[in-house]
Design a protein around this motif. Sequence first.
Motif, PDB file in Angstrom:
ATOM      1  N   ASN A  17       0.830  -1.214   0.000  1.00  0.00           N
ATOM      2  CA  ASN A  17       0.000   0.000   0.000  1.00  0.00           C
ATOM      3  C   ASN A  17       0.860   1.258   0.000  1.00  0.00           C
ATOM      4  OD1 ASN A  17      -3.096  -0.585   0.366  1.00  0.00           O
ATOM      5  ND2 ASN A  17      -1.984  -2.145   1.506  1.00  0.00           N
TER       6      ASN A  17
ATOM      7  N   LYS B 282       0.991   3.844  -3.204  1.00  0.00           N
ATOM      8  CA  LYS B 282       0.581   5.234  -2.993  1.00  0.00           C
ATOM      9  C   LYS B 282       1.695   6.184  -3.435  1.00  0.00           C
ATOM     10  CE  LYS B 282      -1.494   8.154   0.601  1.00  0.00           C
ATOM     11  NZ  LYS B 282      -0.453   9.039   1.166  1.00  0.00           N
TER      12      LYS B 282
ATOM     13  N   ASP C 135      -0.776  -8.870  -5.658  1.00  0.00           N
ATOM     14  CA  ASP C 135      -1.037  -7.569  -5.031  1.00  0.00           C
ATOM     15  C   ASP C 135      -1.892  -6.614  -5.863  1.00  0.00           C
ATOM     16  OD1 ASP C 135       0.754  -6.813  -6.988  1.00  0.00           O
ATOM     17  OD2 ASP C 135       2.410  -6.407  -5.618  1.00  0.00           O
TER      18      ASP C 135
ATOM     19  N   GLU D 275      -4.550  -4.481  -4.032  1.00  0.00           N
ATOM     20  CA  GLU D 275      -4.036  -3.281  -3.368  1.00  0.00           C
ATOM     21  C   GLU D 275      -3.794  -2.178  -4.397  1.00  0.00           C
ATOM     22  OE1 GLU D 275      -2.855  -6.397  -2.459  1.00  0.00           O
ATOM     23  OE2 GLU D 275      -4.102  -6.262  -0.658  1.00  0.00           O
TER      24      GLU D 275
ATOM     25  N   LYS E 153      -6.536   0.177  -5.434  1.00  0.00           N
ATOM     26  CA  LYS E 153      -6.915   1.274  -4.523  1.00  0.00           C
ATOM     27  C   LYS E 153      -6.154   2.561  -4.849  1.00  0.00           C
ATOM     28  CE  LYS E 153      -6.287  -1.533  -0.776  1.00  0.00           C
ATOM     29  NZ  LYS E 153      -6.022  -1.766   0.655  1.00  0.00           N
ATOM     30  N   TYR E 154      -5.092   2.456  -5.632  1.00  0.00           N
ATOM     31  CA  TYR E 154      -4.236   3.612  -5.902  1.00  0.00           C
ATOM     32  C   TYR E 154      -4.183   3.952  -7.395  1.00  0.00           C
ATOM     33  CZ  TYR E 154      -3.159   2.812  -1.087  1.00  0.00           C
ATOM     34  OH  TYR E 154      -3.292   2.637   0.276  1.00  0.00           O
TER      35      TYR E 154
END
Length: 212
Positions: free
Chosen positions: A164, A168, A189, A192, A195-196
């Motif tokens: 994460n 980010k 992954d 994850e 989300k970005y």
Amino acid sequence: MSLIIQNFENIKSLANNSNIKIIAVSKTFSYAHIKPLVDYGHNHFGENKVQEAQAKWAEIKKTKPLIKLHMIGKLQSNKAKEAVKLFDYIHSVDNQKLASLLSKHENNISKKLSYFIQVNIGNEYQKSGIDIKNLDEFFYYCTKELKLNIIGLMAIPPNDGKENFYFKNLMELNKLLGLKELSMGMSGDFKEALKYQTTFIRVGSSIFGKRT
Ligand SMILES: *Cc1c(COP(=O)(O)O)cnc(C)c1O
């Protein structure tokens, strides 16, 4: 429905956003193994070795012009010429010598590829990718001097459970450079990475099964 198609549809439903492209990473698999996904109409495939990709795809691409091939592995300078001929995207631009050769070979055959700059996002000694501190200068060199079509950043984060954080960070670096695409997320992954604001996920084993 074949298991490969089921796996692919499953990932597609998780990446529930039309902006996200799934690169089906077909490295090590034979064409016979990946053919169901080609026949299903999927067009984005990823390979990490120029020779293997040539043997597998060069003829297929002549008859299926919609197929887009992504070079996702380390690219040696002496393979740059062949890579420019075969691939549509290269995700692993990470040094000046390679970048200048890519530019030269593109110009020679009047072809424009799309490129990602690979960033060594975890600052790992053994990993490929440009250091974060050199990113601005390298980006400027690629875009202004060489006129490469850099569309985004790519990274493979360290395997330390902090994906994460790295995703980010890469998203923010991408924004600072004003780039629109982002190549992050693999089988382990990609949830994850979603989300970005990733736009290209590179998924192999979760679609095609374990590599041997
Ligand atoms: C092999 C590879 C992938 C796909 O890995 P899976 O874990 O099989 O999804 C993605 N990106 C790069 C750079 C790779 O080399």
